[in-house]
Scaffold this motif. Structure first.
Motif, PDB file in Angstrom:
ATOM      1  N   GLN A 485      83.065 -20.054  58.091  1.00  0.00           N
ATOM      2  CA  GLN A 485      81.793 -20.630  58.425  1.00  0.00           C
ATOM      3  C   GLN A 485      81.861 -20.917  60.034  1.00  0.00           C
ATOM      4  OE1 GLN A 485      81.837 -24.039  55.842  1.00  0.00           O
ATOM      5  NE2 GLN A 485      79.904 -23.348  54.780  1.00  0.00           N
ATOM      6  N   ASP A 488      80.113 -25.589  63.520  1.00  0.00           N
ATOM      7  CA  ASP A 488      78.652 -26.433  63.401  1.00  0.00           C
ATOM      8  C   ASP A 488      78.411 -26.389  61.668  1.00  0.00           C
ATOM      9  OD1 ASP A 488      78.716 -27.278  65.825  1.00  0.00           O
ATOM     10  OD2 ASP A 488      77.023 -25.683  66.533  1.00  0.00           O
ATOM     11  N   ALA A 489      78.339 -25.189  61.204  1.00  0.00           N
ATOM     12  CA  ALA A 489      78.016 -25.351  59.571  1.00  0.00           C
ATOM     13  C   ALA A 489      79.590 -25.854  58.959  1.00  0.00           C
ATOM     14  CB  ALA A 489      77.771 -23.934  59.185  1.00  0.00           C
ATOM     15  N   ASP A 493      79.197 -29.208  56.574  1.00  0.00           N
ATOM     16  CA  ASP A 493      79.619 -28.869  55.026  1.00  0.00           C
ATOM     17  C   ASP A 493      80.777 -29.836  54.574  1.00  0.00           C
ATOM     18  OD1 ASP A 493      79.373 -27.403  52.351  1.00  0.00           O
ATOM     19  OD2 ASP A 493      81.600 -26.882  53.097  1.00  0.00           O
TER      20      ASP A 493
END
Length: 785
Positions: A485, A488-489, A493
């Motif tokens: 990913q 930021d993702a 998460d």
């Protein structure tokens, strides 16, 4: 605050340890409710100046210091002393913020407290933010022309980072360093100009070494390597009130990292109670001067490693402590100073090169306090070189676990990230991870200390960097398919998962992922270039030391197992999606034990592994499938649980025999009526020419659960199905890429082929040895064999 506050504190401490389920807002509310009954001293101290229409910064700072002192071991705090450096913890910080808000109406963000936890600084910031009038600001804290450094706070325990914060977006991160931090950094750099001038030391291996940080992860390993690879007597500076306590603390630290603590070690060390944060290390004048004239080398490893605290909170340990060691090295007998710095001196987002002689980051672009202090210490010691001091700077990156013992640093950012990768099966897109195992870092650092020709240079002790593809491939081969990913993702998460299912051992990582300044550190770490270590590599080669190797899955194996034992990571399990599997079909006959085998028997099995760790650690393969045999039941009998072990007992032959075990099967079976059975099967290697059949023939025993064997016989994998099922028929986790699937198959075949080859070679080697040993007398057993 009485019993009510004691209860709130106990609850807060449970949050600190990772327990409980409240977020910070709830925790603050709980603490404020507990403290609402006390409204006297703090409010009274602030009331007078407020009534006059102007708040005096010194009075307000004294008020904050009084409140803060109630949470410290000594019960007091100077207005210009750091709250955390004086022994405050993150739980105490939460309580303090709640008190200030409830009693004085002063609201502080926890990030502000961690950026600079001095009461004088908190007072100034609050007055500026509130628009209240106040007296002109005081002069800078440290003046380059001052006759002596600041009086440092008394020795205090290490202050951990703040409690778990809710998974909300952090405040906008700083883009440049705070002006007050830069002002302090410039003042601290000027302190190097006050160091004594000295001469070059004698170029001889050291015989008397002062080592700081011996209770830390890297320092403890360096202590043992100094004792193993030199004749030096080591003086260990340990933070404690007396020598007995210091010695006990050092011993416990070594044992916690799976290092020996023996009488021989104690004979070759001298433990000195002291503190790098104090003038002259907290030693009396006589001892200071004796060390100055007797030591051959000074090694500075001790540092406050905390990615949340600001520069002012860390400078006493990381900057002033380094300058005090430089003063000791330059006083009396000339001696080199070996300073453990960090690759963090390059942690500027967007930096293009991290070579040993490349320019360091721009200080105004370093945001995290830890990065700033390591930069300042190294640059200040560069100035010390102009005074004749021989300074060696060694910069580790991430320090991974020990490749043999598995010992690791639970607060190391690399350990936290690796744990999160394995637990959540996701990784952020990064360029390089500059990390090396602690045993290699320690051994290389000690080699520099003991080799005079290596003194006075800068070294990157970062090993071979891991790329994103390296990490993904290593985890895939270990049976852990991961999803990539963007940063930021991944962060969002990971925080959401940690919020939904808190992992006490990963609370420090949660805090890092929610701190604006620490996020900049993470971003620089993950997006930076590979560190270059040409000088280190040349020295390692010249000294004949093991060269740096990538800190890959094999090197991490022991550490990963310990991480799993400690709850930080998760190894592949039997109920996971198989990583690799194939079928094995056998046909043969069985009969009552001792009677001819005349009843048909066939097995249709699926052999699988959850990950390569399973093979390397246990040499075990999972077994599922069914057995068809009329002597057991008219219908097929299902394998409820099964294990296959390759070369059990290392292929040692059976007693008084020439048969070496190749493979062992242990199956638990259930028939259609609920009857339970067991099956044991073995493939043997013997010094005979039917090698091909030996790899396919399985001698079996079958019995009811809890009873001895009632059936015995042999089943064999048909020659025409062996290659079709067990080589061409290998299946791999469909989530892997085509390249990863091919690598998985080749890895399995290479491992299995090597193990089988070793197993088949064993009996031939033993037979050859027996034939060549013609003088060996025949034993009674052999004469009757």
């Amino acid at each position: 605050m009485g019993d009510v506050n004691d209860g709130a504190r106990a609850y807060a401490e449970s949050i600190e340890r990772g327990g409980g389920g409240l977020g910070v807002d709830d925790l603050l509310a709980k603490v404020m409710t507990a403290g609402a009954s006390e409204s006297g001293e703090i409010a009274a101290q602030a009331a007078a100046p407020a009534a006059e229409g102007a708040l005096d910064v010194d009075t307000l700072a004294a008020t904050i210091a009084t409140a803060a002192g109630r949470h410290l071991p000594e019960g007091r705090l100077s207005p210009d002393a750091d709250f955390f450096d004086a022994g405050g913890t993150s739980v105490h910080a939460v309580e303090l913020v709640a008190e200030l808000e409830s009693e004085l109406g002063m609201e502080f963000d926890l990030d502000e407290v961690f950026a600079d936890a001095r009461p004088i600084s908190l007072a100034r910031r609050w007055l500026e933010a509130s628009g209240a009038t106040h007296a002109p600001p005081a002069a800078p804290v440290v003046s380059p022309t001052a006759p002596a450094p600041l009086t440092l706070p008394a020795a205090a325990p290490y202050a951990p980072p703040p409690p778990v914060l809710p998974a909300t977006a952090p405040a906008a991160p700083y883009t440049t360093a705070r002006p007050e931090d830069l002002e302090q950094i410039l003042a601290d750099l000027a302190l190097a100009d006050r160091l004594p001038f000295t001469r070059s030391p004698e170029p001889l291996p050291p015989r008397r070494v002062l080592l700081t940080g011996a209770t830390g992860f890297l320092g403890s390993h360096m202590l043992l390597d100094l004792l193993r690879h030199s004749d030096a007597h080591v003086y260990c500076l340990v933070r404690a009130a007396d020598q007995e306590t210091a010695t006990a603390r050092l011993g416990e630290a070594l044992k916690s990292y799976r290092l020996p603590w023996s009488s021989e070690i104690r004979r070759r060390i001298t433990v000195l109670p002291g503190d790098i944060r104090l003038p002259r290390l907290g030693l009396d004048d006589e001892l200071w001067h004796r060390l100055a004239h007797e030591l051959d080398s000074v090694v500075g490893v001790a540092a406050a490693v905390d990615f949340l605290r600001g520069y002012h909170s860390l400078r006493t340990s990381n900057v002033l402590g380094a300058l005090t060691l430089a003063e000791l090295a330059a006083t009396g007998r000339p001696k080199p100073l070996h300073h453990i710095s960090s690759i963090a001196v390059f942690n500027e987002v967007g930096i293009t090169a991290m070579g040993e002689d490349d320019p360091l980051a721009h200080i105004d672009r370093l945001i995290a306090g830890y990065d700033q202090t390591k930069w300042t210490a190294e640059v200040a010691l560069r100035r010390a070189r102009d005074h004749g001091l021989l300074v060696t700077a060694m910069r580790p990156g991430g320090i991974g676990g020990h490749t043999r013992t598995g010992a690791y640093n639970p607060q190391d950012l690399s350990s936290g990230l690796i744990s999160a990768f394995a637990r959540f099966r996701t990784v952020p897109a990064f360029r390089y991870l500059n990390a090396a195992p602690v045993d290699w870092v320690s051994r290389t650092a000690v080699a520099v200390i003991c080799e005079p020709d290596a003194w006075g240079y800068d070294y990157n002790l970062t090993g071979v960097p891991n790329t994103l593809d390296d990490v993904v491939r290593d985890m895939a081969l270990g049976g852990m398919h991961v999803r990539v990913q963007d940063w930021d993702a991944w962060r969002a998460d990971a925080l959401a998962r940690l919020q939904a299912e808190p992992v006490p051992e990963l609370t420090f990582l949660t805090r890092v992922l929610q701190s604006p300044s620490a996020l900049k550190l993470c971003e620089a770490t993950l997006k930076g270039p590979a560190a270059v270590d040409d000088r280190t590599a040349a020295l390692v080669e010249a000294l004949g030391l093991p060269p740096a190797a990538r800190y890959d899955a094999q090197a991490q194996l022991k550490t990963f197992e310990k991480l799993a034992d400690d709850g930080l990571a998760r190894l592949p399990q039997k109920d996971d999606t198989p990583y690799l599997w194939f079928t094995e079909n056998t046909e043969g006959t069985v009969g009552p034990v001792g009677a001819p085998a005349d009843t048909p028997c066939a097995m249709r099995l699926t052999l699988s592994i959850a990950g390569m760790h399973q093979l390397v650690k246990e040499r075990r393969v999972d077994v599922q499938g069914e057995l068809t045999c009329p002597a057991l039941h008219p219908e097929p009998v299902v394998v409820e649980r099964g294990d296959l072990v390759v070369r059990p007992e290392e292929g040692i032959p059976e007693q008084h025999g020439m048969r070496h075990q190749l493979i062992s099967y242990q199956l638990e079976l259930v028939d259609a009526d609920g009857g339970r059975w067991w099956l044991r099967g073995r493939k043997y290697a013997r010094a005979r020419r039917d090698v091909w059949r030996q790899t396919r023939a399985l001698t079996v025993e079958i019995g009811r659960a809890g009873e001895p064997a009632s059936l015995a016989g042999e089943v064999v994998v048909p020659a025409d199905s062996y290659v079709r099922d067990q080589i061409d028929g290998i299946h791999v986790d469909p989530r892997l890429t085509g390249q990863e699937k091919r690598a998985a198959k080749l890895t399995w075949l290479a491992w299995f082929g090597l193990e089988m080859g070793r197993g088949l070679l064993g009996p031939f080697a033993r037979a050859a040895a027996d034939l060549l040993d013609l003088r060996r007398p025949t034993t009674l057993t052999e004469r009757h064999r």
